[in-house]
Design a protein around this motif. Sequence first.
Motif, PDB file in Angstrom:
ATOM      1  N   PHE A 128      32.182  90.372 -30.962  1.00 15.82           N
ATOM      2  CA  PHE A 128      32.951  90.547 -29.715  1.00 15.82           C
ATOM      3  C   PHE A 128      32.614  91.888 -29.065  1.00 15.82           C
ATOM      4  O   PHE A 128      32.420  91.982 -27.847  1.00 15.82           O
ATOM      5  CB  PHE A 128      34.453  90.472 -30.015  1.00 15.82           C
ATOM      6  N   ALA A 129      32.530  92.940 -29.910  1.00 12.85           N
ATOM      7  CA  ALA A 129      32.206  94.278 -29.380  1.00 12.85           C
ATOM      8  C   ALA A 129      30.825  94.270 -28.736  1.00 12.85           C
ATOM      9  O   ALA A 129      30.633  94.833 -27.651  1.00 12.85           O
ATOM     10  CB  ALA A 129      32.280  95.308 -30.497  1.00 12.85           C
ATOM     11  N   GLU A 130      29.853  93.595 -29.395  1.00 16.84           N
ATOM     12  CA  GLU A 130      28.492  93.557 -28.837  1.00 16.84           C
ATOM     13  C   GLU A 130      28.470  92.833 -27.495  1.00 16.84           C
ATOM     14  O   GLU A 130      27.857  93.292 -26.525  1.00 16.84           O
ATOM     15  CB  GLU A 130      27.546  92.855 -29.820  1.00 16.84           C
ATOM     16  N   VAL A 131      29.154  91.688 -27.434  1.00 17.84           N
ATOM     17  CA  VAL A 131      29.149  90.909 -26.192  1.00 17.84           C
ATOM     18  C   VAL A 131      29.832  91.683 -25.067  1.00 17.84           C
ATOM     19  O   VAL A 131      29.328  91.767 -23.938  1.00 17.84           O
ATOM     20  CB  VAL A 131      29.855  89.545 -26.402  1.00 17.84           C
ATOM     21  N   THR A 132      30.991  92.276 -25.365  1.00 18.45           N
ATOM     22  CA  THR A 132      31.724  92.959 -24.293  1.00 18.45           C
ATOM     23  C   THR A 132      31.057  94.288 -23.923  1.00 18.45           C
ATOM     24  O   THR A 132      31.176  94.735 -22.782  1.00 18.45           O
ATOM     25  CB  THR A 132      33.209  93.173 -24.663  1.00 18.45           C
ATOM     26  N   ASP A 133      30.329  94.905 -24.880  1.00 20.54           N
ATOM     27  CA  ASP A 133      29.528  96.082 -24.506  1.00 20.54           C
ATOM     28  C   ASP A 133      28.474  95.676 -23.486  1.00 20.54           C
ATOM     29  O   ASP A 133      28.206  96.368 -22.519  1.00 20.54           O
ATOM     30  CB  ASP A 133      28.817  96.667 -25.738  1.00 20.54           C
ATOM     31  N   GLU A 134      27.868  94.529 -23.720  1.00 18.44           N
ATOM     32  CA  GLU A 134      26.800  94.037 -22.838  1.00 18.44           C
ATOM     33  C   GLU A 134      27.355  93.640 -21.468  1.00 18.44           C
ATOM     34  O   GLU A 134      26.781  93.964 -20.437  1.00 18.44           O
ATOM     35  CB  GLU A 134      26.132  92.811 -23.506  1.00 18.44           C
ATOM     36  N   LEU A 135      28.491  92.950 -21.476  1.00 23.19           N
ATOM     37  CA  LEU A 135      29.052  92.464 -20.212  1.00 23.19           C
ATOM     38  C   LEU A 135      29.770  93.561 -19.445  1.00 23.19           C
ATOM     39  O   LEU A 135      29.861  93.514 -18.215  1.00 23.19           O
ATOM     40  CB  LEU A 135      30.056  91.329 -20.486  1.00 23.19           C
ATOM     41  N   GLY A 136      30.279  94.554 -20.174  1.00 24.03           N
ATOM     42  CA  GLY A 136      31.084  95.596 -19.537  1.00 24.03           C
ATOM     43  C   GLY A 136      32.556  95.304 -19.800  1.00 24.03           C
ATOM     44  O   GLY A 136      33.020  94.186 -19.588  1.00 24.03           O
ATOM     45  N   ARG A 137      33.224  96.321 -20.283  1.00 23.34           N
ATOM     46  CA  ARG A 137      34.641  96.145 -20.646  1.00 23.34           C
ATOM     47  C   ARG A 137      35.436  97.144 -19.804  1.00 23.34           C
ATOM     48  O   ARG A 137      35.084  98.309 -19.722  1.00 23.34           O
ATOM     49  CB  ARG A 137      34.800  96.457 -22.136  1.00 23.34           C
ATOM     50  N   VAL A 138      36.485  96.675 -19.138  1.00 24.54           N
ATOM     51  CA  VAL A 138      37.288  97.575 -18.309  1.00 24.54           C
ATOM     52  C   VAL A 138      38.718  97.564 -18.874  1.00 24.54           C
ATOM     53  O   VAL A 138      39.640  97.009 -18.285  1.00 24.54           O
ATOM     54  CB  VAL A 138      37.285  97.139 -16.831  1.00 24.54           C
ATOM     55  N   TYR A 139      38.848  98.177 -20.052  1.00 26.66           N
ATOM     56  CA  TYR A 139      40.136  98.115 -20.748  1.00 26.66           C
ATOM     57  C   TYR A 139      41.143  99.046 -20.090  1.00 26.66           C
ATOM     58  O   TYR A 139      40.874 100.218 -19.858  1.00 26.66           O
ATOM     59  CB  TYR A 139      39.929  98.509 -22.216  1.00 26.66           C
ATOM     60  N   GLU A 140      42.305  98.506 -19.785  1.00 27.65           N
ATOM     61  CA  GLU A 140      43.403  99.290 -19.182  1.00 27.65           C
ATOM     62  C   GLU A 140      44.673  98.814 -19.878  1.00 27.65           C
ATOM     63  O   GLU A 140      45.136  97.689 -19.633  1.00 27.65           O
ATOM     64  CB  GLU A 140      43.413  99.034 -17.674  1.00 27.65           C
ATOM     65  N   PRO A 141      45.204  99.624 -20.822  1.00 25.94           N
ATOM     66  CA  PRO A 141      46.302  99.140 -21.664  1.00 25.94           C
ATOM     67  C   PRO A 141      47.447  98.516 -20.875  1.00 25.94           C
ATOM     68  O   PRO A 141      47.954  97.449 -21.254  1.00 25.94           O
ATOM     69  CB  PRO A 141      46.768 100.400 -22.406  1.00 25.94           C
ATOM     70  N   ALA A 142      47.856  99.174 -19.787  1.00 25.92           N
ATOM     71  CA  ALA A 142      49.043  98.687 -19.065  1.00 25.92           C
ATOM     72  C   ALA A 142      48.841  97.255 -18.564  1.00 25.92           C
ATOM     73  O   ALA A 142      49.780  96.456 -18.553  1.00 25.92           O
ATOM     74  CB  ALA A 142      49.348  99.609 -17.894  1.00 25.92           C
ATOM     75  N   ASN A 143      47.618  96.912 -18.159  1.00 23.70           N
ATOM     76  CA  ASN A 143      47.369  95.557 -17.665  1.00 23.70           C
ATOM     77  C   ASN A 143      46.937  94.626 -18.789  1.00 23.70           C
ATOM     78  O   ASN A 143      47.445  93.517 -18.935  1.00 23.70           O
ATOM     79  CB  ASN A 143      46.274  95.580 -16.588  1.00 23.70           C
ATOM     80  N   CYS A 144      45.978  95.091 -19.599  1.00 25.01           N
ATOM     81  CA  CYS A 144      45.366  94.202 -20.588  1.00 25.01           C
ATOM     82  C   CYS A 144      46.365  93.740 -21.647  1.00 25.01           C
ATOM     83  O   CYS A 144      46.402  92.565 -22.012  1.00 25.01           O
ATOM     84  CB  CYS A 144      44.200  94.910 -21.261  1.00 25.01           C
ATOM     85  N   LEU A 145      47.197  94.666 -22.144  1.00 26.22           N
ATOM     86  CA  LEU A 145      48.085  94.311 -23.247  1.00 26.22           C
ATOM     87  C   LEU A 145      49.152  93.304 -22.829  1.00 26.22           C
ATOM     88  O   LEU A 145      49.708  92.597 -23.666  1.00 26.22           O
ATOM     89  CB  LEU A 145      48.757  95.571 -23.826  1.00 26.22           C
ATOM     90  N   THR A 146      49.437  93.224 -21.541  1.00 21.62           N
ATOM     91  CA  THR A 146      50.473  92.287 -21.110  1.00 21.62           C
ATOM     92  C   THR A 146      49.907  90.992 -20.545  1.00 21.62           C
ATOM     93  O   THR A 146      50.649  90.046 -20.328  1.00 21.62           O
ATOM     94  CB  THR A 146      51.371  92.928 -20.019  1.00 21.62           C
ATOM     95  N   SER A 147      48.575  90.946 -20.313  1.00 21.57           N
ATOM     96  CA  SER A 147      48.104  89.766 -19.592  1.00 21.57           C
ATOM     97  C   SER A 147      46.838  89.117 -20.161  1.00 21.57           C
ATOM     98  O   SER A 147      46.437  88.077 -19.665  1.00 21.57           O
ATOM     99  CB  SER A 147      47.845  90.129 -18.122  1.00 21.57           C
ATOM    100  N   CYS A 148      46.208  89.722 -21.175  1.00 18.33           N
ATOM    101  CA  CYS A 148      44.934  89.147 -21.616  1.00 18.33           C
ATOM    102  C   CYS A 148      44.950  88.839 -23.108  1.00 18.33           C
ATOM    103  O   CYS A 148      45.339  89.683 -23.920  1.00 18.33           O
ATOM    104  CB  CYS A 148      43.786  90.103 -21.291  1.00 18.33           C
TER     105      CYS A 148
END
Length: 226
Positions: A128-148
């Motif tokens: 998962f880390a390899e794929v999302t490193d390649e695609l680009g990860r825009v982690y934002e706790p306030a949004n991601c933890l509640t919606s993804c």
Amino acid sequence: MAIGVNGEIIVGENKSWPVVDGRPTDEDALGSALDQAATYVLLGRRTLHEAGADPDRVSGEVVLITPRNTGLTPVLHRQSVDARIRRVQRLLNAVPDVSDIATSIPASVTFDQVADGSLPEAARLEAFAEVTDELGRVYEPANCLTSCGFAWACRQCVFAAADPALVGGTVARALPNIASLGRVAELGRGAPPSATEAPAAAPIERAGRLYDEVMAVNPGDGRRTA
Ligand code: SF4
């Protein structure tokens, strides 16, 4: 909610925040409600257009229904959202086409290993880390933890990399080109910044110096570590 008045369709929203002496108690909530209503107007017009009807039957004026003052009496407010409709339209027009994104991704980038339940959890997480490193990860706790649904896995990735995104978008945006929280600690202790780090490094170094001055006055309250 939508109501028909003389052949016109008017979008309405019920809101719980009161309007006291003609002024909303929460300006941000008012802006959000009007943006939401503008989006409904736009979607309503599109639906009518697709059905072959006149899209302009959906009015550019919307109705908000709120309590009057501190009582429970509902009161209507009619307001134009034309400018907000144009802004929503511009934003939607700027959204890239999903098929364009999909075709731009190399065929070798897949979630096959991530989805393979027969693999150990650590291997799936690494994939998962390899794929999302390649695609680009825009982690934002306030949004991601509640919606993804991927939030846990993305959080593991940013935690492992000590990515500034771990502590929130506001902090991460204040640290452009700073690779990790460890590097923030180094800069705070006066390490020389690279050219790309320089814009963010000056306030970090100042904050580190201020912290040390405060701790020298109040020793034992905390320690600055990497
Ligand atoms: S948690 Fe979801 S939305 Fe957030 S960065 Fe990861 S995949 Fe993207």
